[in-house]
Motif scaffolding. Structure first.
Motif, PDB file in Angstrom:
ATOM      1  N   UNK A 187       0.832  -1.201   0.000  1.00 31.42           N
ATOM      2  CA  UNK A 187       0.000   0.000   0.000  1.00 31.42           C
ATOM      3  C   UNK A 187       0.867   1.252   0.000  1.00 31.42           C
ATOM      4  N   UNK A 188       1.924   1.234   0.802  1.00 24.55           N
ATOM      5  CA  UNK A 188       2.839   2.371   0.857  1.00 24.55           C
ATOM      6  C   UNK A 188       3.528   2.580  -0.492  1.00 24.55           C
ATOM      7  N   UNK A 189       3.910   1.485  -1.139  1.00 19.52           N
ATOM      8  CA  UNK A 189       4.572   1.569  -2.445  1.00 19.52           C
ATOM      9  C   UNK A 189       3.639   2.191  -3.480  1.00 19.52           C
ATOM     10  N   UNK A 190       2.376   1.789  -3.448  1.00 15.51           N
ATOM     11  CA  UNK A 190       1.400   2.344  -4.397  1.00 15.51           C
ATOM     12  C   UNK A 190       1.176   3.833  -4.119  1.00 15.51           C
ATOM     13  N   UNK A 191       1.072   4.196  -2.851  1.00 12.71           N
ATOM     14  CA  UNK A 191       0.886   5.601  -2.497  1.00 12.71           C
ATOM     15  C   UNK A 191       2.054   6.437  -2.990  1.00 12.71           C
ATOM     16  N   UNK A 192       3.264   5.928  -2.809  1.00 13.28           N
ATOM     17  CA  UNK A 192       4.454   6.650  -3.268  1.00 13.28           C
ATOM     18  C   UNK A 192       4.445   6.810  -4.775  1.00 13.28           C
ATOM     19  N   UNK A 193       4.133   5.743  -5.485  1.00  8.81           N
ATOM     20  CA  UNK A 193       4.118   5.787  -6.951  1.00  8.81           C
ATOM     21  C   UNK A 193       3.125   6.822  -7.467  1.00  8.81           C
ATOM     22  N   UNK A 194       1.928   6.831  -6.904  1.00  9.46           N
ATOM     23  CA  UNK A 194       0.899   7.760  -7.365  1.00  9.46           C
ATOM     24  C   UNK A 194       1.267   9.210  -7.038  1.00  9.46           C
ATOM     25  N   UNK A 195       1.809   9.437  -5.854  1.00 10.96           N
ATOM     26  CA  UNK A 195       2.197  10.792  -5.477  1.00 10.96           C
ATOM     27  C   UNK A 195       3.350  11.294  -6.343  1.00 10.96           C
ATOM     28  N   UNK A 196       4.301  10.429  -6.633  1.00  8.70           N
ATOM     29  CA  UNK A 196       5.446  10.816  -7.459  1.00  8.70           C
ATOM     30  C   UNK A 196       4.997  11.192  -8.860  1.00  8.70           C
ATOM     31  N   UNK A 197       4.094  10.400  -9.449  1.00  7.13           N
ATOM     32  CA  UNK A 197       3.588  10.708 -10.787  1.00  7.13           C
ATOM     33  C   UNK A 197       2.838  12.045 -10.770  1.00  7.13           C
ATOM     34  N   UNK A 198       2.005  12.223  -9.769  1.00  3.60           N
ATOM     35  CA  UNK A 198       1.227  13.447  -9.635  1.00  3.60           C
ATOM     36  C   UNK A 198       2.142  14.668  -9.508  1.00  3.60           C
ATOM     37  N   UNK A 199       3.143  14.544  -8.644  1.00  6.41           N
ATOM     38  CA  UNK A 199       4.053  15.655  -8.412  1.00  6.41           C
ATOM     39  C   UNK A 199       4.903  15.955  -9.642  1.00  6.41           C
ATOM     40  N   UNK A 200       5.355  14.917 -10.326  1.00  8.61           N
ATOM     41  CA  UNK A 200       6.180  15.117 -11.522  1.00  8.61           C
ATOM     42  C   UNK A 200       5.394  15.896 -12.585  1.00  8.61           C
ATOM     43  N   UNK A 201       4.128  15.521 -12.767  1.00  5.84           N
ATOM     44  CA  UNK A 201       3.295  16.212 -13.751  1.00  5.84           C
ATOM     45  C   UNK A 201       3.097  17.683 -13.364  1.00  5.84           C
ATOM     46  N   UNK A 202       2.878  17.935 -12.069  1.00  6.56           N
ATOM     47  CA  UNK A 202       2.664  19.307 -11.618  1.00  6.56           C
ATOM     48  C   UNK A 202       3.927  20.152 -11.721  1.00  6.56           C
ATOM     49  N   UNK A 203       5.051  19.576 -11.366  1.00  8.92           N
ATOM     50  CA  UNK A 203       6.312  20.333 -11.410  1.00  8.92           C
ATOM     51  C   UNK A 203       6.718  20.647 -12.841  1.00  8.92           C
ATOM     52  N   UNK A 204       6.485  19.728 -13.748  1.00  9.62           N
ATOM     53  CA  UNK A 204       6.925  19.904 -15.129  1.00  9.62           C
ATOM     54  C   UNK A 204       5.940  20.681 -15.985  1.00  9.62           C
ATOM     55  N   UNK A 205       4.761  20.980 -15.449  1.00 12.21           N
ATOM     56  CA  UNK A 205       3.743  21.651 -16.264  1.00 12.21           C
ATOM     57  C   UNK A 205       4.136  23.101 -16.583  1.00 12.21           C
TER      58      UNK A 205
END
Length: 205
Positions: A187-205
């Motif tokens: 569960x922690x691994x999935x949470x990390x993966x989703x947050x990282x993808x979300x943050x990467x998209x926001x930072x690079x926008x």
């Protein structure tokens, strides 16, 4: 003698962390801490000197290890994946989520972090900035290398938003609960993966 001192200090820190989580910093007295830790007030004064310093040390006990893990993972990410943003974000996110899932006090510490936001303790904020500000600056530099289109102000806004989203994810207060049959680690691994993808998209926008 040294082990006895360590044991006493650790009991005080553990008691303080639990009480700060339950009642906040202003709502917790040193007498409550000494009662929970089964020590006298002299022991608190000897090890910490003041309530303010006790609050700071509750944070240091958790933050030192997390910061070391973050910086070690960041160094590895920059060495093995130069210019890639997601490994940098993983170095920021994963050690924090691991701390949040630590059964030995991690859950209480997350509530203590929430208290720090709610109570706006200026002394604590100053302490955290002085002790751990360099960690955020290192991550900001690494993120800037991966997103050179952002100016410094934009970069720090987005890092601030990432920190807020991470704190929320650490609290496990959101809509997504650990499904039955899914391990804490998964569960922690999935949470990390989703947050990282979300943050990467926001930072690079």
């Amino acid at each position: 003698m040294a082990s006895t001192q360590f044991s006493t200090k650790d009991r005080i820190l553990g008691a303080a962390e639990e009480l700060f989580a339950q009642h906040g910093f202003g709502g917790t007295s040193l007498r409550q801490v000494t009662s929970r830790a089964d020590v006298n007030i002299a022991a608190v004064n000897y090890h910490f000197g003041s309530k303010e310093n006790l609050i700071n040390e509750v944070f240091r006990r958790r933050m030192d290890d997390m910061s070391r893990q973050r910086l070690a993972q960041l160094e590895q990410a920059r060495s093995e994946h130069p210019g890639e943003l997601e490994p940098v974000l993983a170095a920021f996110v994963e050690p924090a989520l691991a701390l949040a899932r630590d059964r030995q006090g991690g859950v209480a510490f997350i509530r203590v972090i929430a208290r720090a936001y709610a109570e706006k303790n200026d002394g604590l904020r100053k302490f955290l900035s002085e002790q751990y500000g360099h960690v955020l600056r290192d991550f900001a530099r690494a993120m800037a290398e991966c997103a050179p289109q952002l100016d410094k102000e934009q970069l720090y806004w987005r890092l601030d938003f990432l920190s807020g989203a991470l704190t929320y994810a650490m609290s496990d207060f959101g809509l997504i609960k650990r499904p039955a049959g899914v391990s804490e680690v998964a569960h922690r691994k999935r949470a990390a993966e989703e947050l990282i993808r979300f943050a990467a998209a926001g930072i690079q926008s």
